[in-house]
Scaffold this motif. Structure first.
Motif, mmCIF file in Angstrom:
data_model
loop_
_atom_site.group_PDB
_atom_site.id
_atom_site.type_symbol
_atom_site.label_atom_id
_atom_site.label_comp_id
_atom_site.label_asym_id
_atom_site.label_seq_id
_atom_site.Cartn_x
_atom_site.Cartn_y
_atom_site.Cartn_z
ATOM 1 N N ILE A 145 -0.082 0.720 12.706
ATOM 2 C CA ILE A 145 0.154 1.245 11.359
ATOM 3 C C ILE A 145 1.139 2.408 11.399
ATOM 4 O O ILE A 145 0.881 3.430 12.034
ATOM 5 C CB ILE A 145 -1.165 1.697 10.694
ATOM 6 C CG1 ILE A 145 -2.072 0.486 10.480
ATOM 7 C CG2 ILE A 145 -0.884 2.413 9.377
ATOM 8 C CD1 ILE A 145 -3.431 0.825 9.917
ATOM 9 N N GLY A 146 2.278 2.210 10.729
ATOM 10 C CA GLY A 146 3.273 3.276 10.597
ATOM 11 C C GLY A 146 3.957 3.640 11.903
ATOM 12 O O GLY A 146 4.647 4.646 11.985
ATOM 13 N N GLU A 151 -5.871 -4.736 10.332
ATOM 14 C CA GLU A 151 -4.784 -3.787 10.608
ATOM 15 C C GLU A 151 -5.082 -3.033 11.892
ATOM 16 O O GLU A 151 -5.868 -2.075 11.885
ATOM 17 C CB GLU A 151 -4.657 -2.774 9.468
ATOM 18 C CG GLU A 151 -4.363 -3.375 8.119
ATOM 19 C CD GLU A 151 -3.746 -2.342 7.177
ATOM 20 O OE1 GLU A 151 -2.587 -2.512 6.819
ATOM 21 O OE2 GLU A 151 -4.420 -1.363 6.850
ATOM 22 N N SER A 160 3.071 -2.165 10.349
ATOM 23 C CA SER A 160 4.520 -2.276 10.608
ATOM 24 C C SER A 160 5.074 -3.670 10.326
ATOM 25 O O SER A 160 5.962 -4.139 11.025
ATOM 26 C CB SER A 160 4.837 -1.834 12.041
ATOM 27 O OG SER A 160 4.504 -0.463 12.214
ATOM 28 N N HIS A 184 -9.500 1.484 4.508
ATOM 29 C CA HIS A 184 -8.258 1.681 5.268
ATOM 30 C C HIS A 184 -8.519 2.663 6.406
ATOM 31 O O HIS A 184 -9.288 3.612 6.258
ATOM 32 C CB HIS A 184 -7.154 2.204 4.346
ATOM 33 C CG HIS A 184 -5.808 2.155 4.989
ATOM 34 N ND1 HIS A 184 -5.407 3.124 5.888
ATOM 35 C CD2 HIS A 184 -4.813 1.250 4.921
ATOM 36 C CE1 HIS A 184 -4.198 2.802 6.325
ATOM 37 N NE2 HIS A 184 -3.816 1.674 5.758
ATOM 38 N N LYS A 204 0.218 4.245 -0.411
ATOM 39 C CA LYS A 204 -0.393 5.473 0.138
ATOM 40 C C LYS A 204 -0.082 6.656 -0.799
ATOM 41 O O LYS A 204 0.037 6.453 -1.998
ATOM 42 C CB LYS A 204 0.070 5.700 1.576
ATOM 43 C CG LYS A 204 -0.131 4.440 2.435
ATOM 44 C CD LYS A 204 0.032 4.661 3.898
ATOM 45 C CE LYS A 204 -0.179 3.331 4.632
ATOM 46 N NZ LYS A 204 -0.134 3.469 6.076
ATOM 47 N N LEU A 212 -0.581 -6.743 4.423
ATOM 48 C CA LEU A 212 -0.769 -5.480 3.718
ATOM 49 C C LEU A 212 0.318 -4.557 4.265
ATOM 50 O O LEU A 212 0.363 -4.273 5.463
ATOM 51 C CB LEU A 212 -2.174 -4.914 3.987
ATOM 52 C CG LEU A 212 -2.528 -3.595 3.289
ATOM 53 C CD1 LEU A 212 -2.384 -3.700 1.772
ATOM 54 C CD2 LEU A 212 -3.973 -3.182 3.622
ATOM 55 N N GLY A 215 2.683 -1.151 4.237
ATOM 56 C CA GLY A 215 2.793 0.265 3.882
ATOM 57 C C GLY A 215 4.243 0.636 3.627
ATOM 58 O O GLY A 215 4.786 0.400 2.544
ATOM 59 N N GLY A 216 4.888 1.202 4.644
ATOM 60 C CA GLY A 216 6.249 1.724 4.521
ATOM 61 C C GLY A 216 7.226 0.794 3.814
ATOM 62 O O GLY A 216 7.968 1.220 2.918
ATOM 63 N N ASN A 233 0.878 -1.175 0.000
ATOM 64 C CA ASN A 233 0.000 0.000 0.000
ATOM 65 C C ASN A 233 0.911 1.219 0.000
ATOM 66 O O ASN A 233 1.470 1.572 1.027
ATOM 67 C CB ASN A 233 -0.889 -0.032 1.258
ATOM 68 C CG ASN A 233 -1.734 1.235 1.399
ATOM 69 O OD1 ASN A 233 -1.834 2.029 0.465
ATOM 70 N ND2 ASN A 233 -2.351 1.404 2.570
HETATM 71 P P1 PGA Z 1 2.685 0.220 7.592
HETATM 72 O O1 PGA Z 1 1.242 0.478 6.925
HETATM 73 O O2 PGA Z 1 3.171 -1.088 7.036
HETATM 74 O O3 PGA Z 1 3.518 1.383 7.152
HETATM 75 O O4 PGA Z 1 2.463 0.171 9.063
HETATM 76 C C1 PGA Z 1 0.342 -0.567 6.731
HETATM 77 C C2 PGA Z 1 -0.929 -0.029 6.126
HETATM 78 O O5 PGA Z 1 -1.356 1.069 6.521
HETATM 79 O O6 PGA Z 1 -1.549 -0.671 5.265
#
Ligand code: PGA
Length: 251
Positions: free
Chosen positions: A173-174, A168, A214, A96, A11, A233, A235-236, A9
């Motif tokens: 997240i993040g 999630e 994460s 999300h 973003k 899923l 993100g970073g 993702n």
């Molecule tokens: P993250 O994001 O891996 O950066 O924590 C996951 C997401 O928001 O899908």
């Protein structure tokens, strides 16, 4: 059908040229490899068509990160499910926590979006998850049940079978704070039970349930080793081939 899946993702990151380079780099890195999971990248809308044309979409599925809650017409600035499908994208991330939190997407809006996505042949990757306060109060099971019921449980069994779920926890997240593999397994098993109560054990057993928050090269192996965690899923760590590839290879 239940499958292993690692979905990125992106973003609101990467310009078109940066995104194309990232997608092509991943495509190159996966060439000739036999993968144990499906790979998906969730890119900004304006990248979808260029990226779908530049990579092997049999190997890397392309996802949008949102779609409109209207089919078509005078909705300035919106992007419909049909438009997304017309680019060659096969997936759409919906619900999300950032969309729920910053753009006030409600369960009802998300239900409409899921229906529209399915009608256009897109696979929704439907995100659910509790905030920290809800976990601390021990309400996380209740919260995810409510999110699933409110947006998905009016679907027919056939339609529901097309949906991928991504659990999630918002606090992960993040933040660099991943749920432990045991925490993920516990709630994924719970989610599967909730699905079984509505759609039966066979369909629940066939549902792909991803973990997100994460996830990285270090923790991916432990997470995907759990019986009810079918992938992630990301993100970073999906924003560079070096970080994303080891997660794909965690299976
Ligand atoms: P993250 O994001 O891996 O950066 O924590 C996951 C997401 O928001 O899908």
């Amino acid at each position: 059908m239940r499958k292993n899946m690692i979905a990125g993702n992106w973003k609101m990151n990467t310009t078109l040229s940066e995104g194309l380079a990232l997608a092509k780099g991943l495509n190159e890195a996966l060439k000739g490899k036999t993968l144990q999971c499906e790979v998906v990248i969730g890119t900004p809308f304006i990248h979808l068509a260029s990226i779908a044309a530049a990579i092997d979409t049999d190997k890397i599925g392309v996802a949008a990160q949102n779609c409109a809650d209207k089919e078509k017409g005078a909705y300035t600035g919106e992007v419909s499910a049909a438009m997304i499908a017309s680019t060659g994208a096969k997936y759409v991330i919906l619900g999300h926590s950032e969309r729920r939190q910053y753009y006030h997407e409600t369960a009802g809006t998300l239900k409409t979006k899921v229906n529209l996505a399915l009608a256009k042949g897109l696979t929704p990757i439907f995100c659910i998850g509790e905030v920290l306060e809800e976990r601390e109060e021990g309400r996380h099971f209740e919260v995810v049940d409510e999110q699933i019921k409110a947006s998905l449980f009016d679907l027919s069994a056939d339609d529901f079978s097309q949906v991928v779920i991504a659990y999630e926890p918002v606090w992960a997240i993040g933040t660099g704070k991943t749920a432990t593999a045991d925490q993920a397994q516990e709630i994924h098993a719970h989610i599967r039970q909730t699905l079984a109560a509505r759609y039966g054990a066979a369909i629940a057993g066939d549902t792909t349930i991803l973990y997100g928050g994460s996830m990285n090269a270090e923790n991916a192996k432990d997470l995907v080793a759990k019986a009810d965690v079918d992938g992630g899923l990301i993100g970073g760590a999906s924003l560079s081939v070096e970080k994303f590839l080891p997660i794909i290879e965690a299976f």
